[in-house]
Design a protein around this motif. Sequence first.
Motif: not given
Length: 200
Positions: A76-102
Amino acid sequence: MQDSPSRDTRIALDLALTVRHDGRGGVVDDLADLAGLGAWVRAHPDTVPDAERLTADEQTLAAVREVRAAARTLFARAVRPGEASPADDARLLPVPEALRRLNAAAGRTPTVPVLHWPDAGEPAVRSEPAHGAGPDLTAALAQAVIGFLAGPDRQRLRACHAPRCVRYFLKEHPRQEWCKPSCGNRARVARHHERRKRTA
């Protein structure tokens, strides 16, 4: 036409695509249970070395789903400024948390670079588990997502915004707007209906 996607790109996209539209207005999770994870791994034998030896349990399933959540957040971050997938609207993690987990998942198995050079092909380097380390699906997936996000294919990543689609895809040519022709057809039909509704 673009070059063929790398192995990391294919694995990262295939993982993200385990969240898909169910054809009726909802979203299906192909990794909802251990049977789904097993089926997905069997359908992707090149995902992890010695995948046939993989024994998945609830802990592995949870870890793979965490990697997928991190991947979709970073997609979702990579496609900016475009919109994320609609499936992700309410499910995105904070980016720092996503990076930490990955990054944490990628470190679960020490790997070494291994050179492969087929008789009729170019040499390629793949990361494989260090000697004595068993296959770790979570680490292999996380490393593939990292390879994709750090590589050139990331620039072509898009979210499909056709009605009911929740897929990410690689843009193959400048005019491509949807992941597949059927999505383009649905989007055109939806626009046509919307125009007729406004003029009625």
